[in-house]
Design a protein around this motif. Structure first.
Motif, PDB file in Angstrom:
ATOM      1  N   VAL A 241      19.863  60.790  97.968  1.00 13.00           N
ATOM      2  CA  VAL A 241      20.426  60.533  96.640  1.00 13.00           C
ATOM      3  C   VAL A 241      20.562  61.836  95.871  1.00 13.00           C
ATOM      4  N   LEU A 242      19.564  62.700  96.023  1.00  8.49           N
ATOM      5  CA  LEU A 242      19.586  63.985  95.323  1.00  8.49           C
ATOM      6  C   LEU A 242      20.750  64.848  95.795  1.00  8.49           C
ATOM      7  N   LEU A 247      26.107  67.279  94.908  1.00 10.26           N
ATOM      8  CA  LEU A 247      27.507  67.425  95.330  1.00 10.26           C
ATOM      9  C   LEU A 247      28.479  66.915  94.269  1.00 10.26           C
ATOM     10  N   SER A 248      28.021  65.911  93.481  1.00 10.62           N
ATOM     11  CA  SER A 248      28.881  65.389  92.422  1.00 10.62           C
ATOM     12  C   SER A 248      28.938  66.311  91.211  1.00 10.62           C
ATOM     13  N   VAL A 307      19.054  58.988  86.864  1.00  4.42           N
ATOM     14  CA  VAL A 307      20.365  59.339  87.431  1.00  4.42           C
ATOM     15  C   VAL A 307      20.955  58.244  88.304  1.00  4.42           C
ATOM     16  N   SER A 308      20.096  57.366  88.880  1.00  5.78           N
ATOM     17  CA  SER A 308      20.605  56.315  89.763  1.00  5.78           C
ATOM     18  C   SER A 308      19.658  55.126  89.714  1.00  5.78           C
TER      19      SER A 308
END
Length: 338
Positions: A241-242, A247-248, A307-308
């Motif tokens: 996820v990190l 990358l985003s 973040v998620s």
């Protein structure tokens, strides 16, 4: 530092952690179901076009009031499982709207809300476990708890399993002859008639079955390597996820550092546990695994929630299952040492 329960002359409950866990599970489930329902229905407002909006914090407060009313109105441990369940649902409805209370524009979708809710609930559970482990119940408190359960027995509402559990607790007294009323309470418990569990006690029975399930899992020969593999998989998931977050190029620098630190510490604790399994034995390994799970709960998942929420919710479920398995294994080994 003195124990505040001794300063206030309070008697702790043997079922405190169980009831607090019921409260937390009910609260977290309520938040998830509420958010799912609102998303599927397009976030309707109770009150329609009348200009009124009945926020779900209000029924949440009402349910917490009902839970307190049960505690104030009835004696004995009977109402506690139901009060924990209703109170948890009410608190979940209440804290689900925390974003409205910490923002000037009453923003229900305030991004850090999930992290705030997560910290509250995990701190509640972990604090309860550490509180109990730091100062074990005294013999006098165990007898007082048995007398409390006796209230249900005298009223004809005590289940056979609960009586057996309390008698087993009295068997574990270090010096039963030195505790006032121990023999009398035991005698009365052995004499009272038992009944099938009532509706409130069925919540307690459910947790008993969950505990037995984790105990059976922890006694398996494969339990230790499975714990290690799941812990490593959990950290790998957080890193995946990190990487996606990096990358985003999303602006979450603090969250990235927090997840990195948390996963790094969890990997160290897990690797140490796997190494100690051969060097120092199973108990040392499981204690290290426990540190890994708690690090993930209190550090990694907190920053991941920011973040998620989906990834962190999945991680939360796995961490709670692992914590149950680890704690069951440690409890089993402590009983074997007695």
């Amino acid at each position: 530092m003195s124990d505040p329960t001794r300063v206030l002359r309070l008697v702790r409950s043997t079922k405190a952690v169980q009831h607090l866990t019921t409260f937390v599970v009910a609260g977290v489930s309520t938040i998830l179901l509420t958010r799912l329902y609102l998303a599927l229905t397009g976030y309707p407002q109770i009150g329609g076009d009348t200009g009124l909006h009945v926020a779900h914090v209000l029924p949440g407060g009402l349910l917490m009031l009902v839970a307190m009313g049960l505690q104030f109105s009835y004696v004995g441990p009977g109402p506690r499982p139901l009060a924990a369940l209703l109170g948890g649902v009410g608190f979940g409805l209440f804290i689900d709207e925390v974003g409205k209370f910490v923002t000037s524009d009453n923003d229900y979708f305030f991004a850090p809300s999930a992290a705030i809710m997560y910290v509250v609930f995990t701190g509640f559970v972990v604090g309860a476990h550490f509180w109990r482990r730091r100062v074990p119940l005294s013999d006098a408190e165990r007898v007082a708890n048995a007398a409390h359960v006796l209230v249900d027995g005298l009223a004809g509402r005590l289940s056979a399993r609960r009586r057996a559990e309390v008698l087993h607790s009295l068997d574990g007294l270090a010096r039963p002859g030195d505790v006032q009323g121990a023999a009398q309470v035991r005698g009365l418990l052995e004499d009272v008639q038992t009944r099938p569990p009532s509706l409130p006690h069925r919540v307690e029975e459910l947790w008993h079955r969950v505990g037995e399930f984790f105990t059976r899992l922890s006694s398996s020969r494969y339990a230790l390597p499975v714990m290690g593999v799941l812990l490593l998989a959990q950290t790998a998931w957080a890193l995946v996820v990190l990487v996606g977050l990096v990358l985003s190029r999303a602006p979450h620098g603090v969250a990235v550092v927090g997840v990195l630190v948390g996963t790094g510490a969890s990997v160290v604790f897990t690797a140490t546990g796997l190494w100690q399994a051969r060097r120092r034995g199973r108990r040392a390994a499981v204690e290290s695994f426990q540190r890994s799970v708690l690090t993930s709960l209190l550090l990694t998942q907190v920053f991941l929630f920011a973040v998620s929420q989906f990834a962190a919710t999945a991680g939360l479920v796995v961490d709670l299952a692992l914590l149950g398995l680890v704690n069951a294994d440690l409890a089993r080994m402590r009983r074997a040492d007695r």
